[in-house]
Design an enzyme around this catalytic site. Structure first.
Site, PDB file in Angstrom:
ATOM      1  N   ASP A   1     -30.765  -6.488 -31.809  1.00 53.06           N
ATOM      2  CA  ASP A   1     -31.123  -7.969 -32.359  1.00 53.06           C
ATOM      3  C   ASP A   1     -29.874  -8.659 -32.606  1.00 53.06           C
ATOM      4  O   ASP A   1     -29.706  -8.810 -33.975  1.00 53.06           O
ATOM      5  CB  ASP A   1     -32.327  -8.092 -33.205  1.00 53.06           C
ATOM      6  CG  ASP A   1     -32.508  -9.111 -33.460  1.00 53.06           C
ATOM      7  OD1 ASP A   1     -33.942  -8.688 -34.455  1.00 53.06           O
ATOM      8  OD2 ASP A   1     -32.100  -9.924 -33.359  1.00 53.06           O
TER       9      ASP A   1
ATOM     10  N   TYR B   1     -35.503  -7.285 -39.711  1.00 56.10           N
ATOM     11  CA  TYR B   1     -37.105  -8.574 -39.815  1.00 56.10           C
ATOM     12  C   TYR B   1     -36.184  -8.221 -37.912  1.00 56.10           C
ATOM     13  O   TYR B   1     -35.063  -8.363 -37.410  1.00 56.10           O
ATOM     14  CB  TYR B   1     -37.304  -9.442 -40.330  1.00 56.10           C
ATOM     15  CG  TYR B   1     -37.356 -10.378 -39.652  1.00 56.10           C
ATOM     16  CD1 TYR B   1     -37.609 -11.364 -39.540  1.00 56.10           C
ATOM     17  CD2 TYR B   1     -39.861  -9.827 -39.581  1.00 56.10           C
ATOM     18  CE1 TYR B   1     -38.666 -12.263 -38.840  1.00 56.10           C
ATOM     19  CE2 TYR B   1     -40.374 -10.881 -39.540  1.00 56.10           C
ATOM     20  CZ  TYR B   1     -39.549 -12.171 -39.306  1.00 56.10           C
ATOM     21  OH  TYR B   1     -40.826 -12.929 -38.231  1.00 56.10           O
TER      22      TYR B   1
ATOM     23  N   LYS C   1     -31.965 -19.034 -32.260  1.00 60.10           N
ATOM     24  CA  LYS C   1     -31.096 -19.332 -33.558  1.00 60.10           C
ATOM     25  C   LYS C   1     -29.831 -20.458 -33.081  1.00 60.10           C
ATOM     26  O   LYS C   1     -30.177 -21.697 -32.168  1.00 60.10           O
ATOM     27  CB  LYS C   1     -30.227 -18.755 -34.752  1.00 60.10           C
ATOM     28  CG  LYS C   1     -31.608 -18.104 -36.048  1.00 60.10           C
ATOM     29  CD  LYS C   1     -30.905 -17.354 -36.766  1.00 60.10           C
ATOM     30  CE  LYS C   1     -32.309 -16.547 -37.255  1.00 60.10           C
ATOM     31  NZ  LYS C   1     -33.092 -16.928 -38.418  1.00 60.10           N
TER      32      LYS C   1
END
Ligand code: KE4
Length: 435
Positions: free
Chosen positions: A249, A154, A277
């Site tokens: 990613d 994802y 994050k």
């Protein structure tokens, strides 16, 4: 194993239940991000009142040992005093200017110093924005349009990444969400994680058309699944041969698996890296970066447009910079590894003793206990998990004061605020919740 002195019981969550009923009247599904609604495990989500260190407190005053860590950012633990103080001091001078600040340059230099692949970086406000921009960058740099991603990974909710595999192995993607046009999905191809042949087949099927290969170097969105030996190196060699961009990613793995993320831990340097994050220390920050010649494409230096009102926001830069500086202190990653090892070993021992089918993948301070026999190398392997047993485990842990991700397809995160005693208490709860 010693029984807990007074068993923790956090099953009384009446205020969360009432709050959820109210929230659903004004927010779609009662939440601002779907996973928070606990749909995968059923029941009512816990409404959080405050957090400190390794702990969360809900509206009913229950305390939980937290292994979600706001989905990764809270690697220092919640509300670290030095981060809070830095945010407070920065806020005194204003919260956003929409103009350059020295802090953005300082933060960029810190990221460049830490992440091997990054020679120049652009800050944005989320991981989704970072990955969406990185895809556009790969297309601008190569002049090609197709992107390869991996089933089960994802990368945020941009249209061209909400795409699942089509019927055949080498077919174009199909939308994985309402509202995503088939024409958009067609530019995205799905390969199988840990399967280099599936990537080579796509390059053969679409010669000269693939702008980039996008991967979570350690998957975290189908549970935690590490790369098999040679897989990342193979992707690096293949993309180099095909003149396509290798895009890591590292929104989840960045600054968690090593100061320089998975690319430092595994020794494979991508062309473009996406971050999020942890980089914001709990405030909204994403980033994408890479080699100078690639980043030269990005406006206003180059022709690839990307912009953001709150990009490089002073508060977010302050929280992120303080977080990264604290992570660079000696012993940080050794401590995260040790806590991860203690928890992983303990969970495996419980499953073995009880004869429960399981497989555990842990990489440093991120891990997943799968209720499925191994090996687990890709999304199809994860789909074999025992949903009833996972849900019993999730609720059994929550009712005993341990807050886990409400899905088998998520990773768990340990922070520097967790102690050996917290892990021991977690294992005592797991002794009863795994059944
Ligand atoms: P955000 O837009 O949520 O900041 O980042 C998207 C993203 C990109 N790349 C990776 C590897 C990610 O894990 C994420 C977001 N992760 C999810 C949890 N698996 C965030 C939680 C949520 O969606 O609410």
């Amino acid at each position: 194993m010693s029984q807990p002195a007074s068993p923790v019981n956090t099953a009384n969550r009446t205020r969360s239940e009432a709050a959820f009923l109210e929230a659903q009247k004004v927010l779609p599904g009662g939440v601002n991000s779907p996973v928070r609604a606990f749909r995968s495990v059923g029941g009512t989500p816990v409404f959080i009142e405050k957090a400190k260190g390794a702990y969360l407190w809900d509206l009913d005053g229950n305390r939980y040992i937290d292994y979600v860590g706001t989905w990764g950012p809270a690697i220092l633990g919640h509300a670290h005093p030095q981060v809070i103080r830095k945010i407070q001091q920065t806020a005194e001078n204003g919260t956003s200017f929409g103009a350059p600040t020295l802090m953005e340059t300082e933060m960029a230099q810190l990221v460049i110093d830490m992440v091997p692949s990054i020679e120049k970086v652009r800050f944005v406000s989320s991981g989704t924005e970072a990955v969406m921009s990185a895809i556009r960058l790969a297309r601008a740099y190569t002049g090609r349009t197709k992107i390869i991603k991996f089933e089960g990974c994802y990368h945020g909710h941009s249209d061209y990444l909400l795409v699942k595999a089509g019927s055949g192995a080498a077919t174009q993607g199909v939308p994985d969400s309402a509202g995503v046009p088939a024409s958009t999905a067609a530019e995205t191809l799905n390969a199988r994680f840990n399967d280099l042949d599936s990537v080579e087949a796509l390059f053969r099927a679409y010669p000269g058309q693939i702008a980039g290969v996008l991967i979570e170097p350690v998957a975290g969105n189908m549970g935690c699944i590490p790369p098999l030996p040679g897989f990342l190196e193979g992707l690096r060699e293949l993309t180099r041969q095909e003149s396509a961009c290798l895009i890591f990613d590292e929104v989840m793995t960045g600054f968690r698996l090593a100061p320089g993320g998975a690319q430092e831990r595994f020794g494979v340097t991508p062309d473009i890296t996406c971050l999020g994050k942890i980089i914001g220390g709990g405030l909204p920050v994403g980033a994408y970066g890479g080699k100078l010649e690639i980043m030269a494409q990005v406006a206003p230096e180059g022709p690839m447009y990307q912009a953001g009102t709150l990009s490089g926001n002073p508060l977010a830069m302050a929280a992120g910079m303080e977080t990264l500086k604290l992570l660079r202190q000696p012993g940080t990653y050794e401590r995260l590894e040790a806590l991860g090892q203690q928890l992983g070993d303990g969970l495996q021992a419980i499953c073995q003793r009880k004869g429960i089918p399981y497989h555990l993948h842990g990489v440093g301070a991120m891990m997943t206990l799968f209720f499925a026999e191994g090996p687990i190398h890709n999304y199809q392997d994860v789909c074999r998990f025992d949903r009833e047993r996972f849900n019993r485990f999730f609720w059994g842990m929550l009712d005993r004061g341990v807050y886990l991700a409400p899905s088998q397809f998520e990773a768990g995160f340990i922070s520097l605020a967790h102690t050996g005693a917290d892990v021991q208490a977690t294992l005592e709860a797991a002794e009863l919740a795994i059944r």
